[in-house]
Design an enzyme around this catalytic site. Structure first.
Site: not given
Ligand code: GRF
Length: 198
Positions: A11-12, A89, A108
């Site tokens: 969730g960053s 996902m 992405h």
């Molecule tokens: C990110 O690298 C995004 O580009 C991809 O999944 C990752 C999610 O990271 N779709 P976070 O959960 O937002 O930290």
């Protein structure tokens, strides 16, 4: 405008979007975070930020349609106008994509159409490309193939390891996604013939 952010993990990007909204980088309200993984750290972030969550676990639904109906019901209740996929996902069904046509964004970690799929950073690193980056695009039925809104390049230096590259990519993601959201909320994104005009 009410936004829903969809997450499955750390969730960053969700955090970056919340922080950007607090800093008024765009004029919209993060109304809900939708999550399909009960162990996701993103849920803790939402709790800390006092943002409502909808936890939907696929195993609790007979069909994908039931699963998505639950999500759509809630999106309608919350009056959501924009969905931001941020590390979600799961591939959305054509029905959900159509229902929110040109109102679903995804981020992405590569320069699409290169390195589609779930391992964009690893695949680019292992292929040995000298430049990779980040893409924000509209979501269509085809995975990682919708109209491209913004892209930013990241150079892969010879002394980069996968970890350092990941750090560079995520740092770019955290500024690029809020910029794309801002453009959307300002009504500046026009989709025509599979391309986005700003
Ligand atoms: C990110 O690298 C995004 O580009 C991809 O999944 C990752 C999610 O990271 N779709 P976070 O959960 O937002 O930290």
């Amino acid at each position: 405008m009410n936004i829903a952010v969809f997450c499955s993990g750390y969730g960053s990007n969700f955090q970056a979007i919340v922080d950007a909204s607090k800093r008024k980088l765009f004029d919209a309200n993060i109304a809900i975070m939708v999550c399909d993984n009960k162990g996701a750290f993103a849920l803790e972030r939402a709790k800390k930020e006092n943002i409502k969550t909808l936890l939907v676990l696929k195993e609790n639904f007979k069909t994908r349609e039931d699963f998505e109906n639950k999500i759509i019901d809630r999106l309608e209740k919350e009056d959501i106008e924009l969905i931001c996929l941020a590390g979600f996902m799961r591939v959305l069904s054509p029905r959900l994509v159509k229902r929110y046509e040109n109102r679903i964004l995804n981020i992405h970690p590569a320069l699409l159409p290169s390195f589609k799929g779930t391992h964009g950073i690893k695949d680019a690193f292992e292929r040995g490309v000298k430049v990779t980056g980040v893409t924000v695009h509209f979501v269509t039925e085809e995975l990682d193939a919708g109209p491209i809104i913004l892209q930013e390049a990241v150079r892969i230096e010879e002394d980069d390891a996968r970890k350092t590259l990941e750090g560079k990519i995520h740092a770019v993601e955290h500024t690029l996604y809020p910029k794309a959201i801002r453009l959307f909320t300002e009504g500046r994104l026009k989709v025509k013939g599979g391309k986005v005009k700003i």
